[in-house]
Scaffold this active site. Structure first.
Site, PDB file in Angstrom:
ATOM      1  N   LYS A 135       0.844  -1.189   0.000  1.00  0.00           N
ATOM      2  CA  LYS A 135       0.000   0.000   0.000  1.00  0.00           C
ATOM      3  C   LYS A 135       0.881   1.241   0.000  1.00  0.00           C
ATOM      4  O   LYS A 135       2.004   1.148   0.502  1.00  0.00           O
ATOM      5  CB  LYS A 135      -0.965   0.014   1.175  1.00  0.00           C
ATOM      6  CG  LYS A 135      -0.384  -0.371   2.552  1.00  0.00           C
ATOM      7  CD  LYS A 135       0.805   0.333   3.123  1.00  0.00           C
ATOM      8  CE  LYS A 135       0.686   1.791   3.432  1.00  0.00           C
ATOM      9  NZ  LYS A 135       1.953   2.332   4.046  1.00  0.00           N
ATOM     10  N   TYR A 220      -4.558   3.638   6.445  1.00  0.00           N
ATOM     11  CA  TYR A 220      -5.090   2.622   7.365  1.00  0.00           C
ATOM     12  C   TYR A 220      -6.412   3.100   7.972  1.00  0.00           C
ATOM     13  O   TYR A 220      -7.359   2.323   8.118  1.00  0.00           O
ATOM     14  CB  TYR A 220      -4.093   2.320   8.485  1.00  0.00           C
ATOM     15  CG  TYR A 220      -2.876   1.561   8.021  1.00  0.00           C
ATOM     16  CD1 TYR A 220      -2.862   0.170   8.030  1.00  0.00           C
ATOM     17  CD2 TYR A 220      -1.749   2.224   7.563  1.00  0.00           C
ATOM     18  CE1 TYR A 220      -1.747  -0.537   7.604  1.00  0.00           C
ATOM     19  CE2 TYR A 220      -0.627   1.543   7.139  1.00  0.00           C
ATOM     20  CZ  TYR A 220      -0.634   0.156   7.157  1.00  0.00           C
ATOM     21  OH  TYR A 220       0.461  -0.536   6.722  1.00  0.00           O
TER      22      TYR A 220
HETATM   23  P1  NAD Z   1      12.366   1.094   2.531  1.00  0.00           P
HETATM   24  O1  NAD Z   1      12.875   2.441   2.171  1.00  0.00           O
HETATM   25  O2  NAD Z   1      12.852   0.469   3.787  1.00  0.00           O
HETATM   26  O3  NAD Z   1      12.645   0.075   1.336  1.00  0.00           O
HETATM   27  C1  NAD Z   1      12.425   0.407  -0.003  1.00  0.00           C
HETATM   28  C2  NAD Z   1      13.251  -0.515  -0.875  1.00  0.00           C
HETATM   29  O4  NAD Z   1      13.084  -0.078  -2.226  1.00  0.00           O
HETATM   30  C3  NAD Z   1      14.751  -0.451  -0.545  1.00  0.00           C
HETATM   31  O5  NAD Z   1      15.297  -1.740  -0.596  1.00  0.00           O
HETATM   32  C4  NAD Z   1      15.322   0.396  -1.668  1.00  0.00           C
HETATM   33  O6  NAD Z   1      16.660   0.077  -1.982  1.00  0.00           O
HETATM   34  C5  NAD Z   1      14.391   0.026  -2.814  1.00  0.00           C
HETATM   35  N1  NAD Z   1      14.389   1.028  -3.886  1.00  0.00           N
HETATM   36  C6  NAD Z   1      14.381   0.728  -5.183  1.00  0.00           C
HETATM   37  N2  NAD Z   1      14.415   1.837  -5.926  1.00  0.00           N
HETATM   38  C7  NAD Z   1      14.437   2.883  -5.065  1.00  0.00           C
HETATM   39  C8  NAD Z   1      14.490   4.291  -5.237  1.00  0.00           C
HETATM   40  N3  NAD Z   1      14.512   4.855  -6.457  1.00  0.00           N
HETATM   41  N4  NAD Z   1      14.511   5.047  -4.138  1.00  0.00           N
HETATM   42  C9  NAD Z   1      14.446   4.510  -2.893  1.00  0.00           C
HETATM   43  N5  NAD Z   1      14.417   3.176  -2.682  1.00  0.00           N
HETATM   44  C10 NAD Z   1      14.407   2.369  -3.755  1.00  0.00           C
HETATM   45  O7  NAD Z   1      10.768   1.209   2.540  1.00  0.00           O
HETATM   46  P2  NAD Z   1       9.740   0.192   3.181  1.00  0.00           P
HETATM   47  O8  NAD Z   1       9.372   0.690   4.526  1.00  0.00           O
HETATM   48  O9  NAD Z   1      10.234  -1.185   3.041  1.00  0.00           O
HETATM   49  O10 NAD Z   1       8.467   0.453   2.241  1.00  0.00           O
HETATM   50  C11 NAD Z   1       8.311  -0.148   0.973  1.00  0.00           C
HETATM   51  C12 NAD Z   1       6.810  -0.212   0.628  1.00  0.00           C
HETATM   52  O11 NAD Z   1       6.124  -0.915   1.639  1.00  0.00           O
HETATM   53  C13 NAD Z   1       6.111   1.140   0.523  1.00  0.00           C
HETATM   54  O12 NAD Z   1       5.143   1.110  -0.488  1.00  0.00           O
HETATM   55  C14 NAD Z   1       5.436   1.302   1.866  1.00  0.00           C
HETATM   56  O13 NAD Z   1       4.279   2.121   1.832  1.00  0.00           O
HETATM   57  C15 NAD Z   1       5.079  -0.125   2.189  1.00  0.00           C
HETATM   58  N6  NAD Z   1       5.010  -0.391   3.639  1.00  0.00           N
HETATM   59  C16 NAD Z   1       3.955  -1.106   4.112  1.00  0.00           C
HETATM   60  C17 NAD Z   1       3.875  -1.413   5.453  1.00  0.00           C
HETATM   61  C18 NAD Z   1       2.746  -2.275   5.965  1.00  0.00           C
HETATM   62  O14 NAD Z   1       2.573  -2.382   7.170  1.00  0.00           O
HETATM   63  N7  NAD Z   1       2.005  -2.920   5.084  1.00  0.00           N
HETATM   64  C19 NAD Z   1       4.856  -0.969   6.343  1.00  0.00           C
HETATM   65  C20 NAD Z   1       5.943  -0.254   5.829  1.00  0.00           C
HETATM   66  C21 NAD Z   1       6.006   0.022   4.467  1.00  0.00           C
END
Ligand code: NAD
Length: 365
Positions: A135, A220
């Site tokens: 999401k 949420y």
């Molecule tokens: P994060 O920043 O920790 O991870 C993002 C990943 O994408 C990293 O591995 C990064 O290297 C990669 N990436 C690839 N191309 C990129 C770019 N151009 N710029 C930045 N990063 C890039 O983020 P996250 O917290 O893992 O979130 C990822 C997704 O998951 C988002 O859509 C977020 O909304 C969602 N999320 C959902 C929940 C949930 O509870 N369902 C919780 C956290 C995040």
């Protein structure tokens, strides 16, 4: 729990589920058979994949971690070793089309920044994989539509990772609301606020996030108002406050909105990247109220009812639960209760909320 989940979520998503992609003729491509665990490739190995999803995959009944897609070569050895992944199941964002030849991978779980979901979903669908996407689905309705269309064209399923929809306390609250056990729900208060942290992360860059607190955590609260009522809001009215215009130059910091539902319920909601600790919903009906607080954390979900009856269930790993449900949908060739259309609807409503902030007027959805 599964019965409840099906009964109530299918009601709520009835309109969209009807439009959801059934697995058609290309089902013959699926190498699914009863008892076989579906291979899931994680696309994006950031915090969520590392700390939540990969461990959750080890607890699923119907899935296994079968591949990774990453732009960071430095992560590959550790992931391969930890999860016994063969070299051929490691991809970069630019080589993921080659998954078409890899029968070990059935589902790609897209866990990259919001504005990359379209690109990665299209690549996965074109490679013949079902897609489960974090999401918000994407950052505009048009981009969500492109994802839905790409999966339809490839005859693949698209699901949105709305984990709370598979959590027993949430499922029970939906039952209480929909069966009007305490009378019709009149008012819903819902909010999620976190301290988002560093100023250099993608969450505060509009091009990658599409928006701030509303898109990241407000979603949420928005989802809760929709799944409790089982209705779509018809009118939203919103305002934003910014106390740190430097850090939040590109995205919203704290948003509040109200939403009117056609059955007469009204919701007032909060999303914040500044104020940590809001994490609840409370639904007030004619003969009492029920609430979850915390409602949206990864664990420790707690419920209370005004009549003192218990609202307590064992804690589950929501990521494992949502993945198992999606895998079952693929295996049983039935639509998911969280299809792409459901994710697009939230993006549509959030777009209306942003329009209300911009114009200072209530906006019809
Ligand atoms: P994060 O920043 O920790 O991870 C993002 C990943 O994408 C990293 O591995 C990064 O290297 C990669 N990436 C690839 N191309 C990129 C770019 N151009 N710029 C930045 N990063 C890039 O983020 P996250 O917290 O893992 O979130 C990822 C997704 O998951 C988002 O859509 C977020 O909304 C969602 N999320 C959902 C929940 C949930 O509870 N369902 C919780 C956290 C995040």
């Amino acid at each position: 729990m599964q019965d409840l989940s099906r009964r109530y979520f299918m009601q709520g998503a009835a309109a969209t589920a009807l439009a959801a992609p059934f697995i058609g003729s290309a089902a013959t491509r699926d190498k699914t058979s009863p008892g076989k665990k579906l291979g899931v490739a994680l696309c994006g190995l950031g915090k969520l994949s590392t700390d939540q999803i990969a461990p959750a995959l080890q607890k699923t009944q119907h899935c296994r971690l079968a591949g990774i897609v990453t732009g960071s070569s430095g992560k590959v050895d550790e992931w391969r070793k930890k999860y016994s992944l063969p070299a051929r199941s490691v991809y970069t964002y630019d080589t993921m089309h080659r998954m078409a030849d890899n029968d070990d991978i059935d589902i790609v779980y897209v866990v990259t920044p919001n504005a990359l979901h379209l690109k990665h979903t299209v690549a996965a669908a074109k490679a013949g994989k079902h897609v489960f996407c974090e999401k918000p689905l994407e950052i505009s309705v048009d981009r969500c539509k492109q994802m839905i269309d790409a999966c339809k064209a490839a005859d693949r399923m698209l699901g949105v990772a709305y984990r709370c929809r598979f959590e027993p306390h949430h499922i029970e609250c939906i039952r209480i609301a929909r069966e009007q056990e305490l009378g019709p729900v009149r008012i819903i208060e819902a909010g999620f606020g976190i301290d988002v942290g560093a100023a250099d992360q993608w969450r505060v860059k509009r091009a990658l996030s599409g928006g701030g607190a509303l898109m990241d955590v407000g979603i949420y609260a928005l989802q809760a108002t929709r799944y409790l009522t089982g209705e779509e809001p018809v009118l939203v009215s919103a305002t934003e406050t910014k106390t740190d215009p430097v850090k939040f130059a590109e995205v919203d910091e704290t948003v509040t909105w109200t939403a009117q539902f056609p059955g007469g319920a009204i919701a007032y909601c909060t999303a914040s990247f500044k104020v940590h600790g809001i994490k609840n919903f409370r639904a007030t009906a004619d003969r009492g109220w029920f609430e979850l607080d915390p409602a949206y954390y990864y664990g420790g979900i707690k419920g209370v009812r005004s009549d003192g009856k218990p609202l307590s269930f064992p804690q589950v790993d929501m990521f494992a639960a949502e993945l198992d449900d999606f895998a079952r949908c693929v295996i049983e060739k039935r639509p998911t209760s969280v299809p792409g259309e459901e994710g697009m609807q939230d993006v549509k409503i959030m777009t209306a909320i942003y329009e209300s902030i911009r114009t200072g007027r209530a906006v019809r959805v």
